[in-house]
Structures are given as structure tokens and as C-alpha cells.
Design a protein around this motif. Structure first.
Motif, PDB file in Angstrom:
ATOM      1  N   PHE A   5     -23.487 -11.880 -16.638  1.00  0.00           N
ATOM      2  CA  PHE A   5     -24.556 -10.915 -16.875  1.00  0.00           C
ATOM      3  C   PHE A   5     -24.194  -9.977 -18.014  1.00  0.00           C
ATOM      4  O   PHE A   5     -23.026  -9.782 -18.324  1.00  0.00           O
ATOM      5  CB  PHE A   5     -24.782 -10.039 -15.629  1.00  0.00           C
TER       6      PHE A   5
ATOM      7  N   LYS B  85     -28.289  -4.084 -19.253  1.00  0.00           N
ATOM      8  CA  LYS B  85     -29.221  -3.580 -20.258  1.00  0.00           C
ATOM      9  C   LYS B  85     -29.108  -2.064 -20.436  1.00  0.00           C
ATOM     10  O   LYS B  85     -29.652  -1.520 -21.383  1.00  0.00           O
ATOM     11  CB  LYS B  85     -30.651  -3.954 -19.881  1.00  0.00           C
TER      12      LYS B  85
ATOM     13  N   ASN C 137     -30.409  -3.210 -13.844  1.00  0.00           N
ATOM     14  CA  ASN C 137     -31.188  -3.726 -14.967  1.00  0.00           C
ATOM     15  C   ASN C 137     -30.287  -4.686 -15.763  1.00  0.00           C
ATOM     16  O   ASN C 137     -29.687  -4.308 -16.764  1.00  0.00           O
ATOM     17  CB  ASN C 137     -31.685  -2.568 -15.839  1.00  0.00           C
TER      18      ASN C 137
ATOM     19  N   GLN D 120     -29.341  -8.655 -17.492  1.00  0.00           N
ATOM     20  CA  GLN D 120     -29.810  -9.892 -18.096  1.00  0.00           C
ATOM     21  C   GLN D 120     -28.805 -10.974 -17.742  1.00  0.00           C
ATOM     22  O   GLN D 120     -27.609 -10.817 -17.995  1.00  0.00           O
ATOM     23  CB  GLN D 120     -29.887  -9.743 -19.616  1.00  0.00           C
ATOM     24  N   GLN D 121     -29.268 -12.066 -17.145  1.00  0.00           N
ATOM     25  CA  GLN D 121     -28.365 -13.173 -16.843  1.00  0.00           C
ATOM     26  C   GLN D 121     -28.139 -13.960 -18.123  1.00  0.00           C
ATOM     27  O   GLN D 121     -29.075 -14.285 -18.845  1.00  0.00           O
ATOM     28  CB  GLN D 121     -28.950 -14.079 -15.769  1.00  0.00           C
TER      29      GLN D 121
END
Length: 65
Positions: free
Chosen positions: A6, A9, A36, A38-39
């Protein structure tokens, strides 16, 4: 259990976590605690050695051989 990578963000921290697929949506940043995320999809890692006699060479006639 699979490894998931990950990027937060909020703070930009990149990290890897071993989670079940049911838990991956509940992951939190270990640096700032934000959810929050992002993978990242970085490829597949195969652990262990290859079976005897197998090879990972390019096909004959390819420009990589």
C-alpha cells in the motif's frame, strides 16, 4: 495469507502487510494511522525453489537468448 503493498494517500508512506483478503479493506497506515490507502500492484513473488529440471529461459529464436 497474501502480502499486500500500500501507499498512504495522507503521508506518502509505502508499506507491506500480510492480511487475509477480507481484512485488506480495513488496513491502516502504520506511520500516521490513516485509512486513505492506495493498493499497489507490484507483481507476483514466488517463494521456494523451482522443481528439478525446470528452467525459466526465453523461447528459442527469441531476441533474448
Amino acid at each position: 495469507m497474501p502480502l499486500y503493498e500500500f501507499r498512504c494517500k495522507e503521508c506518502g508512506e509505502k508499506f507491506t502487510m500480510r492480511l487475509s483478503w477480507q481484512e485488506k479493506d480495513k488496513a491502516v497506515c502504520p506511520s500516521c494511522g490513516a485509512q486513505n490507502l492506495q493498493q499497489l500492484f507490484t507483481g507476483i513473488t514466488i517463494l521456494g525453489s523451482s522443481p528439478k529440471g525446470s528452467s525459466c529461459s526465453a523461447p528459442s529464436g527469441s531476441r533474448f537468448s
